[in-house]
Motif scaffolding. Structure first.
Motif, mmCIF file in Angstrom:
data_model
loop_
_atom_site.group_PDB
_atom_site.id
_atom_site.type_symbol
_atom_site.label_atom_id
_atom_site.label_comp_id
_atom_site.label_asym_id
_atom_site.label_seq_id
_atom_site.Cartn_x
_atom_site.Cartn_y
_atom_site.Cartn_z
ATOM 1 N N UNK A 224 43.265 -69.416 82.588
ATOM 2 C CA UNK A 224 42.681 -68.109 82.281
ATOM 3 C C UNK A 224 41.277 -68.273 81.712
ATOM 4 N N UNK A 225 41.173 -69.180 80.748
ATOM 5 C CA UNK A 225 39.883 -69.390 80.063
ATOM 6 C C UNK A 225 38.800 -69.835 81.032
ATOM 7 N N UNK A 226 39.157 -70.762 81.918
ATOM 8 C CA UNK A 226 38.165 -71.283 82.866
ATOM 9 C C UNK A 226 37.700 -70.184 83.825
ATOM 10 N N UNK A 227 38.656 -69.418 84.349
ATOM 11 C CA UNK A 227 38.274 -68.326 85.269
ATOM 12 C C UNK A 227 37.403 -67.316 84.513
ATOM 13 N N UNK A 228 37.794 -67.006 83.300
ATOM 14 C CA UNK A 228 37.068 -66.011 82.517
ATOM 15 C C UNK A 228 35.641 -66.466 82.205
ATOM 16 N N UNK A 229 35.439 -67.781 82.123
ATOM 17 C CA UNK A 229 34.095 -68.280 81.814
ATOM 18 C C UNK A 229 33.123 -68.035 82.985
ATOM 19 N N UNK A 230 33.657 -67.704 84.163
ATOM 20 C CA UNK A 230 32.779 -67.415 85.318
ATOM 21 C C UNK A 230 32.471 -65.923 85.444
ATOM 22 N N UNK A 231 32.943 -65.118 84.498
ATOM 23 C CA UNK A 231 32.823 -63.655 84.608
ATOM 24 C C UNK A 231 31.376 -63.206 84.779
ATOM 25 N N UNK A 232 31.166 -62.361 85.776
ATOM 26 C CA UNK A 232 29.856 -61.748 86.002
ATOM 27 C C UNK A 232 28.807 -62.679 86.572
ATOM 28 N N UNK A 233 29.160 -63.886 86.933
ATOM 29 C CA UNK A 233 28.156 -64.847 87.435
ATOM 30 C C UNK A 233 28.173 -64.902 88.963
ATOM 31 N N UNK A 234 26.990 -64.804 89.567
ATOM 32 C CA UNK A 234 26.876 -64.891 91.036
ATOM 33 C C UNK A 234 26.896 -66.332 91.515
ATOM 34 N N UNK A 235 26.640 -67.263 90.578
ATOM 35 C CA UNK A 235 26.548 -68.669 90.967
ATOM 36 C C UNK A 235 27.810 -69.454 90.592
ATOM 37 N N UNK A 236 28.895 -68.750 90.388
ATOM 38 C CA UNK A 236 30.178 -69.409 90.136
ATOM 39 C C UNK A 236 31.258 -68.704 90.944
ATOM 40 N N UNK A 237 32.241 -69.465 91.383
ATOM 41 C CA UNK A 237 33.341 -68.862 92.146
ATOM 42 C C UNK A 237 34.589 -69.711 91.972
ATOM 43 N N UNK A 238 35.714 -69.097 92.289
ATOM 44 C CA UNK A 238 36.974 -69.845 92.313
ATOM 45 C C UNK A 238 37.542 -69.769 93.733
ATOM 46 N N UNK A 239 38.444 -70.679 94.036
ATOM 47 C CA UNK A 239 39.124 -70.605 95.343
ATOM 48 C C UNK A 239 40.632 -70.631 95.110
ATOM 49 N N UNK A 240 41.339 -69.753 95.818
ATOM 50 C CA UNK A 240 42.803 -69.798 95.774
ATOM 51 C C UNK A 240 43.284 -70.274 97.141
ATOM 52 N N UNK A 241 44.009 -71.381 97.114
ATOM 53 C CA UNK A 241 44.574 -71.940 98.353
ATOM 54 C C UNK A 241 46.056 -71.542 98.400
ATOM 55 N N UNK A 242 46.399 -70.651 99.331
ATOM 56 C CA UNK A 242 47.782 -70.184 99.469
ATOM 57 C C UNK A 242 48.546 -71.199 100.322
ATOM 58 N N UNK A 243 49.334 -72.039 99.686
ATOM 59 C CA UNK A 243 50.057 -73.064 100.451
ATOM 60 C C UNK A 243 51.569 -72.782 100.413
ATOM 61 N N UNK A 244 51.941 -71.615 100.853
ATOM 62 C CA UNK A 244 53.371 -71.281 100.859
ATOM 63 C C UNK A 244 53.619 -70.127 101.820
ATOM 64 N N UNK A 245 54.868 -69.988 102.203
ATOM 65 C CA UNK A 245 55.213 -68.842 103.050
ATOM 66 C C UNK A 245 56.027 -67.833 102.230
ATOM 67 N N UNK A 246 56.652 -66.892 102.921
ATOM 68 C CA UNK A 246 57.326 -65.803 102.194
ATOM 69 C C UNK A 246 58.532 -66.275 101.376
ATOM 70 N N UNK A 247 59.068 -67.458 101.696
ATOM 71 C CA UNK A 247 60.293 -67.901 101.028
ATOM 72 C C UNK A 247 60.099 -68.129 99.524
ATOM 73 N N UNK A 248 58.892 -68.469 99.089
ATOM 74 C CA UNK A 248 58.657 -68.698 97.659
ATOM 75 C C UNK A 248 57.780 -67.599 97.043
ATOM 76 N N UNK A 249 57.714 -66.496 97.771
ATOM 77 C CA UNK A 249 56.852 -65.387 97.338
ATOM 78 C C UNK A 249 57.263 -64.819 95.977
ATOM 79 N N UNK A 250 58.565 -64.799 95.696
ATOM 80 C CA UNK A 250 59.047 -64.196 94.444
ATOM 81 C C UNK A 250 58.368 -64.812 93.236
ATOM 82 N N UNK A 251 58.130 -66.108 93.279
ATOM 83 C CA UNK A 251 57.523 -66.785 92.135
ATOM 84 C C UNK A 251 56.003 -66.820 92.220
ATOM 85 N N UNK A 252 55.480 -67.016 93.442
ATOM 86 C CA UNK A 252 54.049 -67.283 93.563
ATOM 87 C C UNK A 252 53.201 -66.026 93.745
#
Lengths: 309, 198
Positions: free
Chosen positions: A45-73
């Protein structure tokens, strides 16, 4: 036949029924329970929040799962996207599993309903599905130039032409990758991208994998993990507590403040994990009772058999 | 309207799968087969659009990069796995895949072995590092099978067994939690999205 003998011979379908009731009732009758946040979740949370409002910072989310584990992820993906959209953190989404592609769209659209100003290509880029065979060239290629490594987004647009890419070139700017996975815990990212380019790696994982992931937090190869539904519930709480009110993160406040989930101002989709954890708590108590009663029955029967012999 | 129909279908399939808890039945088998069919049916056009067209058709036929014909032919060799006489041909594309895995060995060694070892060799500054130190030593002693686990040595290996038991217990607890989370997700769908009870 005494009570414990009857229990030993109980049809397993009665157990299923009790478990179903222990889950269903807390889901229908929602009550407030405390969600305690842990350091691995707070770090992400802290790391993502430290990029708030900045155009020169970004995060990437890699979705490596299918619907079977959707309940948790899925709840954790929704919570992270909600945090990012609220705090104006640029987001890339990508998947290397063809069955994950609709989940990426679903997660983005679920959060976007509450953020009508968020625009594709400006605030986030959904790279979409890329073949698994290109995993390694893309992971390594993004260290030099993201728009060269993936070329097009899910809508077929050239990445280099999108406004979000103006100040974002490689891992120097996109400095956090979060892999949400039902089968790994960001291993490919911290094996290939972290030692070479220094990118921060975090993982959103199913609870079954959590015990294996903790050693990698200890060594600093993972900045944090969201472990199963509990991790998602923790993140939901942090977003409600800080991001939604544009407040800076405080570990002390996070650990001492309680956020109500019976309040109707927060849409169900943003507290699904916390409501799920209510059911989890009740069913865990039931399982502990089963284990205790089962063991008492076992020892009583063993003593009786000894006496008979 | 469309959402209601899709929820109805999803609820029917969820209950069909759950019906296996009672006993095996045609509804369960129908839902199971449908899942496999839909997954394949979804994957084929997606792979065609995202892999075949941009990485094979366009470069070869539109950009005239004819060198790609050779890896394309090599890839088709996978099909020979289904032919007993020509199955040996399918090993050639596998060889190339193995080469890529080999490329990851040094980096995997670094991340999964060397870095982990380095963090286990830090000075014992607090109770946590002391617990980790004892656990690492005793478990390594347990897996040293050239000496029988007797006497003082046996006592150390017994501590190792306790450490492993606690580890297995934690893993099992997490497994129970994970499986229940899946069930919670499905029941959440039934009571919230389908029945709209909350």
């Amino acid at each position: 036949m005494n009570f414990f003998e009857k229990l030993q011979a109980l049809d397993r379908r009665w157990i299923y029924l009790l478990v179903a009731l222990a889950i269903t009732i807390p889901l229908v009758v929602v009550f407030d329970s405390k969600t305690y946040t842990t350091t691995p979740t707070e770090n992400i949370y802290q790391l993502i929040d430290s990029y708030a409002g900045r155009d020169d910072r970004a995060i990437m989310i890699d979705f490596l799962h299918d619907a079977s584990t959707m309940s948790e992820l899925f709840p954790m993906e929704v919570a992270i996207l909600r945090h990012a959209f609220q705090r104006k953190v640029k987001v890339f989404t990508i998947c290397f599993l063809e069955t994950a592609a609709p989940l990426v769209d679903y997660a983005i659209n679920t959060v976007k309903e509450e953020f009508p100003d968020i625009q594709s290509g400006v605030d986030y880029i959904n790279i979409g599905y890329k073949p698994g065979a290109l995993y390694l060239p893309i992971v390594l290629g993004m260290g030099d130039d993201i728009s060269e490594a993936v070329k097009t987004d899910a809508e077929g647009r050239q990445l280099a032409n999108l406004p979000m890419m103006e100040k974002i070139k490689n891992y120097n700017e996109m400095n956090l990758v979060i892999e949400t996975s039902g089968s790994g815990f960001g291993a490919s990212w911290f094996v290939y991208a972290r030692p070479r380019f220094g990118v921060n790696v975090a993982a959103g994982i199913t609870a079954v994998m959590a015990a294996d992931a903790y050693p990698y937090i200890q060594t600093g190869q993972l900045v944090g993990i969201l472990a199963g539904l509990k991790g998602a519930a923790e993140y939901e709480k942090l977003v409600d507590l800080f991001a939604i009110h544009d407040k800076p993160f405080s570990r002390e406040i996070a650990r001492t403040t309680h956020v109500s989930i019976t309040d109707d101002t927060v849409p169900y989709k943003f507290k699904a994990a916390r409501i799920g954890m209510n059911a989890q708590t009740v069913v865990h108590i039931l399982i502990i009772l089963f284990i205790v009663i089962g063991n008492i029955g076992y020892f009583i029967e063993r003593r009786r058999n000894k006496e008979l012999n | 309207m469309l959402e209601n129909i899709s929820n109805l279908v999803a609820a029917f399939l969820t209950l069909s799968i759950f019906s296996f808890l009672w006993k095996d039945n045609p509804f369960y088998r129908f839902a199971e087969h449908l899942l496999v069919g839909v997954s394949m049916g979804y994957a084929i056009p997606l792979v065609y659009k995202n892999v075949f067209i941009p990485f094979l058709y366009t470069p070869i036929f539109l950009q005239r990069q004819y060198a790609l014909i050779f890896p394309a032919i090599l890839g088709t060799f996978f099909i020979f796995r289904f032919n007993r006489k020509l199955a040996w041909l399918s090993r050639y594309p596998i060889v190339f895949s193995m080469g890529i895995i080999g490329m990851g060995v040094p980096l995997s060694m670094h991340a999964s072995v060397l870095v982990q070892m380095r963090s286990a060799m830090l000075p014992i500054m607090d109770i946590n590092s002391f617990i980790i130190f004892i656990g690492t030593i005793t478990i390594l002693l347990y897996f040293f099978f050239s000496k029988s686990h007797e006497g003082v040595y046996g006592k150390f290996t017994k501590i190792g067994i306790w450490y492993m038991m606690i580890g297995f217990g934690a893993s099992f607890g997490y497994t129970v939690m994970a499986r229940l989370s899946l069930l919670i997700g499905r029941i959440q769908f039934l009571v919230h999205d389908f029945l709209k009870l909350i």
